[in-house]
Motif scaffolding. Sequence first.
Motif, PDB file in Angstrom:
ATOM      1  N   THR A  44       0.837  -1.209   0.000  1.00 22.12           N
ATOM      2  CA  THR A  44       0.000   0.000   0.000  1.00 22.12           C
ATOM      3  C   THR A  44       0.870   1.256   0.000  1.00 22.12           C
ATOM      4  OG1 THR A  44      -1.805  -1.171   1.071  1.00 22.12           O
ATOM      5  CG2 THR A  44      -1.808   1.207   1.292  1.00 22.12           C
ATOM      6  N   SER A  45       2.000   1.207   0.715  1.00 17.75           N
ATOM      7  CA  SER A  45       2.896   2.366   0.709  1.00 17.75           C
ATOM      8  C   SER A  45       3.424   2.606  -0.705  1.00 17.75           C
ATOM      9  CB  SER A  45       4.081   2.143   1.654  1.00 17.75           C
ATOM     10  OG  SER A  45       3.614   1.990   2.958  1.00 17.75           O
ATOM     11  N   PHE A  46       3.750   1.518  -1.407  1.00 15.57           N
ATOM     12  CA  PHE A  46       4.206   1.620  -2.788  1.00 15.57           C
ATOM     13  C   PHE A  46       3.135   2.320  -3.637  1.00 15.57           C
ATOM     14  CE2 PHE A  46       4.410  -0.150  -7.102  1.00 15.57           C
ATOM     15  CZ  PHE A  46       5.743   0.012  -7.443  1.00 15.57           C
ATOM     16  N   ALA A  47       1.890   1.869  -3.454  1.00 16.04           N
ATOM     17  CA  ALA A  47       0.782   2.447  -4.219  1.00 16.04           C
ATOM     18  C   ALA A  47       0.599   3.923  -3.881  1.00 16.04           C
ATOM     19  CB  ALA A  47      -0.497   1.676  -3.920  1.00 16.04           C
ATOM     20  N   ARG A  48       0.720   4.235  -2.621  1.00 18.89           N
ATOM     21  CA  ARG A  48       0.496   5.627  -2.204  1.00 18.89           C
ATOM     22  C   ARG A  48       1.647   6.539  -2.641  1.00 18.89           C
ATOM     23  NH1 ARG A  48      -1.300   6.441   3.590  1.00 18.89           N
ATOM     24  NH2 ARG A  48      -2.261   8.298   2.690  1.00 18.89           N
ATOM     25  N   LEU A  49       2.845   5.964  -2.739  1.00 16.64           N
ATOM     26  CA  LEU A  49       3.962   6.746  -3.288  1.00 16.64           C
ATOM     27  C   LEU A  49       3.703   7.039  -4.761  1.00 16.64           C
ATOM     28  CD1 LEU A  49       7.021   4.929  -1.653  1.00 16.64           C
ATOM     29  CD2 LEU A  49       6.450   7.340  -1.362  1.00 16.64           C
ATOM     30  N   LEU A  50       3.154   6.059  -5.445  1.00 17.01           N
ATOM     31  CA  LEU A  50       2.843   6.232  -6.871  1.00 17.01           C
ATOM     32  C   LEU A  50       1.829   7.341  -7.100  1.00 17.01           C
ATOM     33  CD1 LEU A  50       2.316   2.774  -8.611  1.00 17.01           C
ATOM     34  CD2 LEU A  50       3.842   4.590  -9.284  1.00 17.01           C
ATOM     35  N   THR A  51       0.813   7.385  -6.238  1.00 12.44           N
ATOM     36  CA  THR A  51      -0.253   8.376  -6.444  1.00 12.44           C
ATOM     37  C   THR A  51       0.124   9.749  -5.890  1.00 12.44           C
ATOM     38  OG1 THR A  51      -1.278   7.776  -4.345  1.00 12.44           O
ATOM     39  CG2 THR A  51      -2.085   6.647  -6.304  1.00 12.44           C
ATOM     40  N   GLY A  52       1.244   9.819  -5.176  1.00 12.53           N
ATOM     41  CA  GLY A  52       1.660  11.103  -4.605  1.00 12.53           C
ATOM     42  C   GLY A  52       1.053  11.369  -3.243  1.00 12.53           C
ATOM     43  N   ALA A  53       0.318  10.385  -2.697  1.00 19.01           N
ATOM     44  CA  ALA A  53      -0.290  10.572  -1.370  1.00 19.01           C
ATOM     45  C   ALA A  53       0.780  10.535  -0.282  1.00 19.01           C
ATOM     46  CB  ALA A  53      -1.335   9.500  -1.111  1.00 19.01           C
ATOM     47  N   LEU A  54       1.902   9.872  -0.559  1.00 17.29           N
ATOM     48  CA  LEU A  54       3.035   9.875   0.375  1.00 17.29           C
ATOM     49  C   LEU A  54       4.201  10.620  -0.266  1.00 17.29           C
ATOM     50  CD1 LEU A  54       3.204   6.212   1.789  1.00 17.29           C
ATOM     51  CD2 LEU A  54       2.275   8.233   2.900  1.00 17.29           C
ATOM     52  N   ASN A  55       4.849  11.415   0.553  1.00 16.21           N
ATOM     53  CA  ASN A  55       6.026  12.148   0.079  1.00 16.21           C
ATOM     54  C   ASN A  55       7.165  11.898   1.065  1.00 16.21           C
ATOM     55  OD1 ASN A  55       4.917  13.566  -2.251  1.00 16.21           O
ATOM     56  ND2 ASN A  55       3.555  14.472  -0.734  1.00 16.21           N
ATOM     57  N   GLY A  56       8.221  12.634   0.870  1.00 16.42           N
ATOM     58  CA  GLY A  56       9.326  12.558   1.827  1.00 16.42           C
ATOM     59  C   GLY A  56      10.190  11.326   1.641  1.00 16.42           C
ATOM     60  N   TYR A  57      10.311  10.877   0.393  1.00 17.40           N
ATOM     61  CA  TYR A  57      11.162   9.717   0.097  1.00 17.40           C
ATOM     62  C   TYR A  57      12.465  10.196  -0.547  1.00 17.40           C
ATOM     63  CZ  TYR A  57       9.099  10.615  -4.483  1.00 17.40           C
ATOM     64  OH  TYR A  57       8.670  11.223  -5.635  1.00 17.40           O
ATOM     65  N   ASP A  58      13.483   9.346  -0.501  1.00 15.14           N
ATOM     66  CA  ASP A  58      14.723   9.622  -1.233  1.00 15.14           C
ATOM     67  C   ASP A  58      14.699   8.808  -2.518  1.00 15.14           C
ATOM     68  OD1 ASP A  58      15.732  11.311   0.701  1.00 15.14           O
ATOM     69  OD2 ASP A  58      16.540   9.636   1.873  1.00 15.14           O
ATOM     70  N   ALA A  64       5.303   8.020 -16.615  1.00 14.50           N
ATOM     71  CA  ALA A  64       5.140   8.602 -17.944  1.00 14.50           C
ATOM     72  C   ALA A  64       3.932   7.975 -18.622  1.00 14.50           C
ATOM     73  CB  ALA A  64       6.397   8.361 -18.773  1.00 14.50           C
ATOM     74  N   LYS A  65       3.131   8.820 -19.235  1.00 13.17           N
ATOM     75  CA  LYS A  65       1.943   8.408 -20.008  1.00 13.17           C
ATOM     76  C   LYS A  65       0.958   7.571 -19.167  1.00 13.17           C
ATOM     77  CE  LYS A  65       4.379   8.450 -24.405  1.00 13.17           C
ATOM     78  NZ  LYS A  65       4.956   7.630 -25.476  1.00 13.17           N
ATOM     79  N   VAL A  66       0.858   7.878 -17.900  1.00 11.53           N
ATOM     80  CA  VAL A  66      -0.145   7.173 -17.087  1.00 11.53           C
ATOM     81  C   VAL A  66      -1.192   8.148 -16.537  1.00 11.53           C
ATOM     82  CG1 VAL A  66       1.321   5.227 -16.413  1.00 11.53           C
ATOM     83  CG2 VAL A  66       1.295   7.284 -15.004  1.00 11.53           C
ATOM     84  N   GLY A  67      -1.082   9.422 -16.907  1.00 13.13           N
ATOM     85  CA  GLY A  67      -2.044  10.418 -16.427  1.00 13.13           C
ATOM     86  C   GLY A  67      -2.000  10.525 -14.913  1.00 13.13           C
ATOM     87  N   THR A  68      -3.167  10.811 -14.343  1.00 13.01           N
ATOM     88  CA  THR A  68      -3.258  10.857 -12.878  1.00 13.01           C
ATOM     89  C   THR A  68      -3.592   9.457 -12.374  1.00 13.01           C
ATOM     90  OG1 THR A  68      -4.121  13.095 -13.059  1.00 13.01           O
ATOM     91  CG2 THR A  68      -4.408  11.993 -10.934  1.00 13.01           C
ATOM     92  N   PRO A  69      -2.704   8.844 -11.602  1.00 17.87           N
ATOM     93  CA  PRO A  69      -2.997   7.489 -11.138  1.00 17.87           C
ATOM     94  C   PRO A  69      -4.191   7.486 -10.186  1.00 17.87           C
ATOM     95  CG  PRO A  69      -0.718   8.129 -10.654  1.00 17.87           C
ATOM     96  CD  PRO A  69      -1.436   9.363 -11.065  1.00 17.87           C
ATOM     97  N   LEU A  70      -5.064   6.522 -10.369  1.00 12.92           N
ATOM     98  CA  LEU A  70      -6.201   6.377  -9.453  1.00 12.92           C
ATOM     99  C   LEU A  70      -5.920   5.222  -8.497  1.00 12.92           C
ATOM    100  CD1 LEU A  70      -9.346   6.833 -11.727  1.00 12.92           C
ATOM    101  CD2 LEU A  70      -8.189   8.524 -10.302  1.00 12.92           C
ATOM    102  N   TYR A  71      -6.358   5.403  -7.254  1.00 16.45           N
ATOM    103  CA  TYR A  71      -6.116   4.386  -6.232  1.00 16.45           C
ATOM    104  C   TYR A  71      -7.437   4.062  -5.543  1.00 16.45           C
ATOM    105  CZ  TYR A  71      -4.504   2.531  -1.720  1.00 16.45           C
ATOM    106  OH  TYR A  71      -4.315   1.769  -0.600  1.00 16.45           O
TER     107      TYR A  71
END
Lengths: 230, 249
Positions: A44-58, A64-71
């Motif tokens: 779930t953390s992976f998914a939330r990083l993808l959608t931008g719901a989690l930040n603060g990563y290194d 690319a070409k996936v638009g706005t990811p939906l979760y």
Amino acid sequence: MLIEFDKVTYLYPGTEKRIFSDLTIRMERPGFHALFGPSGVGKTSFARLLTGALNGYDGQIRLAKVGTPLYSYNLERLPDWSSVGKHLEKITPDAAIQRRDQLVEIFGVEACLGSRFSHLSLGQQNRINLIRYLVQDFRLLIMDESLGNVDELTRERILLHVKAMFPDVLFLYISHNVVEVAKFCDQILVFRGARKTPQTMMVTGQNHCLEGQLDPQGLQRTMLEIMNAS
Amino acid sequence: MLHRRIYQFLIIYLLGISVLLGVKYSLNLSDYVIPGPGSIWQTGAAVFDSYLHDVMNTLGVAVVGQVFSICLAFLVGIIGRQTTWFGSFIKVAAYNVQAYPIVALAPIIFILLGDGFFTRLLIAAMICYFPLLLSVLGVMSEPITDIEHFYRSTGRMRWQLEVKIRAFENLQKLTTVISGSATLAMAGTIVAEFIAANAGIGYSIRIALYQSDLSKILVALFLVGITLAVYQGLLEWLGVFVRRGWAAA
């Protein structure tokens, strides 16, 4: 179409617990893919990083070409001030009305449309919620246990039809059901936890489709690969 | 619901009277200190009409003050729900201002505005407003993540929808707070009248106090209590009506 994690390290805020350590992943093709692994390994953390719901990563995350990811996830609710049918009408773009009607039929929820969301069973709630996402314009949809509490036969019918209806879309299906991911998914990203090296392994699934024969031996082999990887 | 409110008040009122009479008879106090039941009854019969008129006057001011407070609390609560600096500023300001006893400001308001209707209204509204605001702010600032997620991720979330979702999910809490704030509005109005107004039941209680007439005060308290019980019961009924109506829309 591209999802790329380049040496991504992520810790839960305020803790020393490392979820990902220099995680590198690349997924390039549309299709029905899975995120698999035991609870707490970071799906779930992976998914939330993808959608931008989690930040603060290194590191770097490139989409690319996936638009706005939906979760979508299985605990979502619809407001109870009107019936689920009215809600679906309201959030369906004009271009997707036919698709919505088709999905309602495939998902077997015609009888639920006149009811309030809170009056439905958990399985019905999850199906209605997933339809909401599938009628949107999307290129990447993450389904985090989105078909939880749905019986196996209905789930199979839904997955086969969704795959047939959206061949150019990238799905990331989070599930704990090894048979299901082995049978229906194209690529299976197995999460093993931050302490194991490598942290993830990619297994090729059977990618069973509506028109096609399932190879039982191949399925067994994929399941074994997944279990060995996790 | 309305009946329950009235029963509850009658029980509490009778208990209070019983305690007073118990003290009177156990300490052998004179009627001048604590009047007997007959004296209370006679006073009640004599002042009932004028006191009822006064209570209705007070209730009118309290209702207008409460409505004004509810509107203002929702307006500020909706603006203050935002996670912007302005929203945070409103929240911090509301929490700090409500910590100050508004009653202490009442004399200043009387000095500046005199002892008319507007002064009573303003004090009632101020006393009722801050607890309401804190509740509304609390409700409006708390995201309902499992409902709002879809609208946010698909770009459909508008402020009207956000407010609607949060209000709907907390309807029980909001209606309870609104119904409870009636007591504050009534208390605020009576306090204002007690301090310096020239009308209302608070003003009558002040006169009775100067006359050391406990019977009149007890009659006034009975009328205030029963009126408030009916008003709160009606508000609760209205809250249930609104909840049912919205859920069945």
